[in-house]
Every structure is written in structure tokens, then in C-alpha cells.
Design a protein around this motif. Structure first.
Motif, PDB file in Angstrom:
ATOM      1  N   ASP A 144       0.825  -1.211   0.000  1.00 54.23           N
ATOM      2  CA  ASP A 144       0.000   0.000   0.000  1.00 54.23           C
ATOM      3  C   ASP A 144       0.858   1.259   0.000  1.00 54.23           C
ATOM      4  O   ASP A 144       0.589   2.219  -0.735  1.00 54.23           O
TER       5      ASP A 144
ATOM      6  N   TYR B 148      -8.999   1.858  -2.827  1.00 55.89           N
ATOM      7  CA  TYR B 148      -9.997   2.604  -2.071  1.00 55.89           C
ATOM      8  C   TYR B 148     -11.155   1.707  -1.636  1.00 55.89           C
ATOM      9  O   TYR B 148     -11.964   2.108  -0.790  1.00 55.89           O
TER      10      TYR B 148
ATOM     11  N   ALA C 136     -12.404  -1.821   0.271  1.00 59.16           N
ATOM     12  CA  ALA C 136     -11.896  -2.678   1.337  1.00 59.16           C
ATOM     13  C   ALA C 136     -11.449  -4.020   0.780  1.00 59.16           C
ATOM     14  O   ALA C 136     -12.122  -4.617  -0.070  1.00 59.16           O
TER      15      ALA C 136
ATOM     16  N   ASP D 266      -9.412  -6.580   5.376  1.00 58.71           N
ATOM     17  CA  ASP D 266     -10.022  -5.495   6.156  1.00 58.71           C
ATOM     18  C   ASP D 266     -11.305  -5.979   6.824  1.00 58.71           C
ATOM     19  O   ASP D 266     -12.111  -6.698   6.219  1.00 58.71           O
TER      20      ASP D 266
ATOM     21  N   ASN E 105     -14.580  -4.554   9.616  1.00 59.22           N
ATOM     22  CA  ASN E 105     -15.139  -3.393  10.313  1.00 59.22           C
ATOM     23  C   ASN E 105     -15.961  -3.860  11.515  1.00 59.22           C
ATOM     24  O   ASN E 105     -16.252  -5.058  11.647  1.00 59.22           O
TER      25      ASN E 105
ATOM     26  N   GLU F  38      -2.980  10.279   6.845  1.00 58.73           N
ATOM     27  CA  GLU F  38      -3.826   9.167   6.410  1.00 58.73           C
ATOM     28  C   GLU F  38      -4.477   9.495   5.076  1.00 58.73           C
ATOM     29  O   GLU F  38      -5.393  10.304   4.994  1.00 58.73           O
TER      30      GLU F  38
ATOM     31  N   TYR G 235      -6.978   5.123   4.212  1.00 62.93           N
ATOM     32  CA  TYR G 235      -8.211   4.763   4.908  1.00 62.93           C
ATOM     33  C   TYR G 235      -9.018   6.023   5.211  1.00 62.93           C
ATOM     34  O   TYR G 235      -8.449   7.120   5.322  1.00 62.93           O
ATOM     35  N   PRO G 236     -10.352   5.861   5.364  1.00 62.60           N
ATOM     36  CA  PRO G 236     -11.130   4.615   5.334  1.00 62.60           C
ATOM     37  C   PRO G 236     -11.247   4.049   3.926  1.00 62.60           C
ATOM     38  O   PRO G 236     -11.155   4.790   2.941  1.00 62.60           O
ATOM     39  N   ARG G 237     -11.483   2.750   3.874  1.00 60.01           N
ATOM     40  CA  ARG G 237     -11.806   2.096   2.618  1.00 60.01           C
ATOM     41  C   ARG G 237     -13.314   1.850   2.567  1.00 60.01           C
ATOM     42  O   ARG G 237     -13.988   1.834   3.599  1.00 60.01           O
TER      43      ARG G 237
ATOM     44  N   PHE H 253     -14.298   0.982   6.460  1.00 59.15           N
ATOM     45  CA  PHE H 253     -13.234   0.159   7.028  1.00 59.15           C
ATOM     46  C   PHE H 253     -12.049   1.063   7.339  1.00 59.15           C
ATOM     47  O   PHE H 253     -11.472   1.670   6.422  1.00 59.15           O
ATOM     48  N   TYR H 254     -11.683   1.164   8.616  1.00 60.05           N
ATOM     49  CA  TYR H 254     -10.589   2.039   9.026  1.00 60.05           C
ATOM     50  C   TYR H 254      -9.311   1.226   9.234  1.00 60.05           C
ATOM     51  O   TYR H 254      -9.337  -0.003   9.365  1.00 60.05           O
ATOM     52  N   ARG H 255      -8.189   1.925   9.290  1.00 66.86           N
ATOM     53  CA  ARG H 255      -6.899   1.249   9.443  1.00 66.86           C
ATOM     54  C   ARG H 255      -6.869   0.463  10.751  1.00 66.86           C
ATOM     55  O   ARG H 255      -7.218   1.000  11.814  1.00 66.86           O
TER      56      ARG H 255
END
Length: 603
Positions: free
Chosen positions: A501, A512, A514, A518, A520, A585, A588-590, A599-601
Motif C-alpha cells: 500500500d 480505495y 476494502a 479489512d 469493520n 492518512e 483509509y477509510p476504505r 473500514f478504518y486502518r
């Protein structure tokens, strides 16, 4: 020959009968008249029972000549009764008591150098100023047109050889007060008047005819808050207003919050309600600060916004106390307080197909799986948010702008939708660029990410921020919509590696959507594989960095490059992301096909 003449004569009678029948079906609130090619002066001369005094004014002011000659004019013609009343209102006995210059200004204020019939009347200013140099205002009351809220149109659309005449029942008088004097003359604006004087803006809004001022400041707009509105905010007098806002103690200091507060209520352009509604934002004298505007349920609202997912109720302009003419502009009154909104930069993830404006334009069809929707009809843009450079593409049945709501495993688009942009530069009947109006962007620097689903027929595009404006910025990276993530230099096999990445980010690319790695909090797992077939078709491409100078909605243009790219021109636009340039950043988010699932890091 005789037979032909009789036949044409019969057709003529038939046409007259048809026209008469059509007119009989129309409801008209005023008399419409046409003339037989006589010019404006001649029309007045031919109707002395109604316009003899106005005709006399034309000859005395030496304006009968040009209004009787070739040209393009519109005259608002007060009748004899209204001119007689005007003479008495001025304390005179007859026209003999007026100077030639006074009568000349009378005519100039009633004449517009343009041909304007009632079809061009709006609830606002006539777009061309009068020969006096100031704008006239039209509206409708009880189904009848008014001019300057003072004169009713009693004879409309009298067509002459050099323009139009509209009969009115009252003489039009230029506003006697400047904006500063107009505010001061209202006892209900006492606090705002003191604020104008303390900050120096009283002088800004003061004007005497004949003063030499820059053209950009000749007409202005002021939005007043009444004493009652201040009192609802707990501000009983000017001293309390100063205590609340003036942090430097010097309201004339441009860094002082009271100076900025008053500046935020003034604009360097004469805006009527119609102009305010259509503008979507008012640029104020507070540097790089705007007031957003909208029409909702018949109400004109200021700063009624949705920002970062939060609804921010605004203030309503009170129509009955607005559109008040001054010698140098227009006064409006707000029913609630308005002030500069202090906002911090935040990432903006613009899901183009999911935007509320496009959803509204689809008439409720949003979300139909696999649906194809035309987003523009007969060349008309959608809600001022989607614009094209040419409008003849509808001649080709397969060449329309389409909305897809279809979910697939191959291209799982963010929130389950995308736009198929049929862009074909250098190809007949294909548009070469589109423009989108962004959500609100807080002033500052942003990286602009174009997120798309790769298609071999996708067109390479140049991205421009605020095209053809003073702050136009052409972004450096061309976005090739036919490229996969492999264009980053990271191979398919390597994209599953821990540092992949960051390596792609360094080249201006990112995932971009998820991935399967990943998760959530709602228990969803990303849909995109880390590598393998179709793992690289959802691409985030960095177009460049922009400087947003004013917090507002702006324009992004995507312009196709080259001459011919395949046959279908399928360019799949999913999102445009605006992420603060200093934000570490950027990945993320994706996103996910289900709306609202982010979906966050991983921590």
C-alpha cells in the motif's frame, strides 16, 4: 390569378379566425397592444388622451428624437394621471416648473436600452440598467406586474418600431437614500446602524449620485439583522454586540471579529432575491467567506447546509422586508442571526452517483439493480451539479450518461453504484468534458483522488479545479481510466505484501475499496482480493493537490484527452476524494458496496 387571390384571401381569414380563437382562450390580466411600425415617440403622440404629459416631457428634455428613431428601447410609460400626481408631489404647478435636466433624468430612469417584454420580467431586477444607470425591479402582485414595488403595469407589451412600451400607473422615482441612509432611517435597525458606523462600513454603504467610485462597488447588497433578532441572541444594545465580537477593542481593525461580522453581511454586487436564489452562494466583504443560499418550500435560506454529514439549520430572509431598493444597491433583512462559520478541514469523500442531487434527479429510481438512467435530458444539467460541453449526443441512442446500481464481484463499487461517462474526445456526438459541483470544501490544501473502476475502453482525462475562474488549477496527473493498479509499478503478485500500500501510495495510487484483509465493527469483510484476477480494477489515482481559497462548493472538470479510445467509451467514475494535503492518512477509510459501511486502518 383571380382564383389564386381568392384562395389566399380565404386562407387569410382562416388564420385570423384561428388566432382569435387562441387569444380568446388566454386569461390576460392587462391590455396587450401592437402598433403599425410607429416608433415610441410616435406612439405617445398618437395617444394624447393617455400620454400627452409624457410626450411633452420627451420634447422638453430633447429625448423625443432618439425615442422616435431607430434603436432598441423599452419605455415604462406613466399615464397623464400619474404624471399630474408626480408634479404635485414635487410641489410644482406644471412641467414649466422643472428644469431640462430634471426632465431628462425623469426619462432616463424610465427607459432601458434593450427590448424587454413581460416574458422577460422576473421576480427581481431587469438585467439591463435604465439609462439613468440604475436597475429597475419587477415583481407580481395579485396577478399583475409591478415595477419597483410602486407602479402597476396597466398596458403591457405595446410593440413599436424601435422597442416596447409598458404603460404604468405611477411615476418611477429613483431611490432617494443610499444603503447606509436606508439602514439608519429604520428605527428597528439601531444596533446594526451603530455597528456600521463603528466599523467604518457606513461610509462604504454611503453614496451620493455623481460620486466617483469603482464600478465594482457601485451596487452593493446588505443583509441586516434587526434589533429584535439581536435581542433574541441576548444582545440588547451595541455595547453588548461590541463586547461579544470585538476582541481587539478596535472595530475598524480588519482582524477584529466585529469588523468581520459586519463585513460578512455585505456583498459588492446588487443582489435581488432572484439573484440570491440562483447564485447558491454570496461572496461577502469578509475575506474569502461566503453565505450559502437556497430556496426551500418557498423560503430563501442562508447558511442552511449539510456539512460533514451534519444538518446545519440556517436563517430565512424575510421577503416582506427584502428587495428594498437604495440608490446604490439592495437591502434584505434576515429573520435570524448569521455569522462566519469557523470550520476545520476534514476529508470529503464525494460518492458521485450517491449524491443527493443525482438521486433526486433520478426521480426515485435510485438503487434499482442494473438500472440505466439518463442523467441529462435535452441538454439541461441536473440540479446545477452536472454539466456537459455539448448537447447533441442524444442523437446517438447508445450515447447517454448512465447511472448504474448493479453490484458485481468483479467491480464492487463504493455504496453499490457508479457513473458510466460516455466521453469520447475527437469523436462525433460525444462530449469531451463534464463538470461536477463538489460538496462544501473548507478552505485549505487538498489531495484529489479520482476513484474509478477500470475498463479497457476508459478514456484518459485531465482534471481541472474551478475551470475558467481566477483560481483555476490544472492538476498535473492525467487519470487513465483504462489503467489498473499495476500502473503503480507494483505487480499483481506483490500487492499482497505488507508494504504494498505504501509503495503504491508513493506512486500516486491506492486501493480505495476494502480488501479481504479489512474488517469493520459490523462484522463485514472487504470484498477485494489482495492479488489475483480482478484484484486491481478498483483504482484510486492521485490527480494532484489543490488550494481551496474559499469555503464553498466548487467545480471539478474531467476532460477527455486523445482522439479515439475504443468503441463504447465506458469510463466508470465511482468517487472523488478530497483529503487534506497535510493529513498523513490518505489510504483509509476504505469503502464497501453497502452504503455507510467503512473500514478504518487496523490499530
Amino acid at each position: 390569378m383571380k382564383t389564386k387571390l381568392k384562395k389566399n384571401w380565404g386562407y387569410g381569414l382562416l388564420c385570423v379566425a384561428v388566432v382569435c380563437c387562441i387569444q380568446a382562450c388566454q386569461k390576460i390580466n392587462f391590455r396587450e397592444t401592437t402598433t403599425e411600425d410607429v416608433n415610441i415617440t410616435g406612439y405617445l403622440d398618437n395617444n394624447p388622451e393617455t400620454y400627452s404629459l409624457l410626450s411633452d416631457i420627451l420634447y422638453r428634455s430633447k429625448t423625443a428624437g432618439y425615442l422616435g428613431a431607430y434603436g432598441t428601447y423599452t419605455l415604462f410609460a406613466p399615464d397623464n394621471a400619474s404624471v399630474s400626481a408626480w408634479i404635485k408631489e414635487n410641489g410644482k404647478n406644471s412641467l414649466d416648473d422643472f428644469s431640462e435636466d430634471e426632465l431628462l433624468n425623469f426619462v432616463r430612469y424610465h427607459v432601458v436600452r434593450d427590448t424587454i417584454n413581460t416574458l422577460r420580467f422576473t421576480d427581481g431586477k431587469i438585467k439591463t440598467p435604465s439609462l439613468f444607470g440604475e436597475f429597475l425591479y419587477t415583481d407580481v402582485q395579485d396577478g399583475v406586474f409591478r415595477v419597483n414595488k410602486a407602479a402597476f403595469v396597466n398596458r403591457a407589451n405595446i410593440l413599436c418600431g424601435n422597442g416596447w412600451v409598458h404603460g404604468i400607473d405611477h411615476v418611477l422615482v429613483p431611490p432617494p437614500l443610499s444603503l447606509a441612509e436606508l439602514v439608519e432611517s429604520n428605527s428597528g435597525y439601531a444596533i446594526f446602524t451603530e455597528a456600521l458606523k463603528a466599523t467604518g462600513f457606513y461610509d462604504t454603504l454611503y453614496y451620493e449620485r455623481g460620486m466617483e467610485i469603482p464600478a465594482s462597488k457601485r451596487f452593493q447588497t446588505v443583509i441586516v439583522e434587526s434589533d429584535a433578532v439581536f435581542q433574541e441572541q441576548g444582545i440588547m444594545d451595541f455595547a453588548q454586540l461590541k463586547e461579544k465580537y470585538s476582541q481587539t477593542g478596535d472595530p475598524k481593525n480588519r482582524a477584529d471579529s466585529l469588523w468581520l461580522f459586519v463585513a460578512y453581511h455585505i456583498s459588492n454586487s446588487g443582489l435581488f432575491l432572484e439573484d440570491i436564489i440562483s447564485a447558491s452562494s454570496i461572496y461577502t466583504l469578509a475575506p474569502k467567506e461566503i453565505i450559502s443560499t437556497k430556496l426551500q418550500a418557498g423560503k430563501v435560506l442562508l447558511n442552511d447546509d449539510e456539512f460533514n454529514g451534519v444538518i446545519e439549520p440556517g436563517a430565512e430572509l424575510l421577503r416582506v422586508n427584502s428587495d428594498v431598493l437604495a440608490s446604490n444597491g439592495v437591502l434584505h433583512e434576515s429573520g435570524q442571526g448569521i455569522s462566519i462559520k469557523v470550520r476545520q478541514q476534514t476529508p470529503v469523500y464525494f460518492d458521485v452517483a450517491s449524491s443527493s442531487e443525482l438521486r433526486n434527479a433520478l426521480g426515485g429510481a435510485y438503487g434499482n439493480a442494473g438500472g440505466l438512467m439518463t442523467l441529462v435530458a435535452n441538454g439541461v444539467p441536473i440540479a446545477n451539479s452536472f454539466r456537459f460541453d455539448r448537447h447533441d449526443y442524444l442523437t446517438m441512442a447508445d450515447n447517454v450518461y448512465r447511472y448504474y446500481g448493479d453490484l458485481t464481484n468483479v467491480r464492487p463499487y463504493a455504496n453499490g453504484d457508479f457513473l458510466d461517462l460516455s466521453v469520447g474526445p475527437g469523436t462525433a456526438n460525444r462530449v469531451t468534458w463534464i463538470e461536477l459541483k463538489t460538496p462544501y470544501l473548507v478552505k485549505g490544501r487538498y489531495k484529489v483522488w479520482i476513484c474509478y473502476a477500470q475498463n479497457g475502453n476508459g478514456v484518459p482525462m485531465q482534471v481541472t479545479f474551478n475551470p475558467e475562474k481566477a483560481d483555476e488549477q490544472i492538476l498535473p496527473n492525467v487519470v487513465f481510466f483504462n489503467q489498473t493498479l499495476s500502473a503503480s509499478g507494483i505487480s499483481n503478485a506483490d500487492r499482497g505484501q505488507p508494504n504494498a500500500d505504501n509503495l503504491m501510495l508513493a506512486q500516486g495510487y491506492k486501493r480505495y475499496m476494502a480488501t479481504v484483509n479489512d474488517y469493520n465493527p459490523n462484522g463485514h469483510i472487504g470484498t477485494k482480493a489482495m492479488s489475483g484476477t480482478y484484484s486491481d480494477v478498483n483504482v484510486g489515482r492521485l490527480a494532484g493537490t489543490i488550494e481551496v481559497e474559499t469555503t464553498d462548493r466548487h467545480i471539478i472538470r474531467l476532460e477527455g484527452l486523445g482522439t479515439s479510445w475504443g468503441q463504447k467509451f465506458n469510463t466508470y467514475l465511482d468517487m472523488i476524494q478530497f483529503i487534506p494535503a497535510d493529513d498523513v492518512e490518505q489510504i483509509y477509510p476504505r469503502f464497501y458496496p453497502i452504503p455507510g459501511e467503512l473500514f478504518y486502518r487496523p490499530q
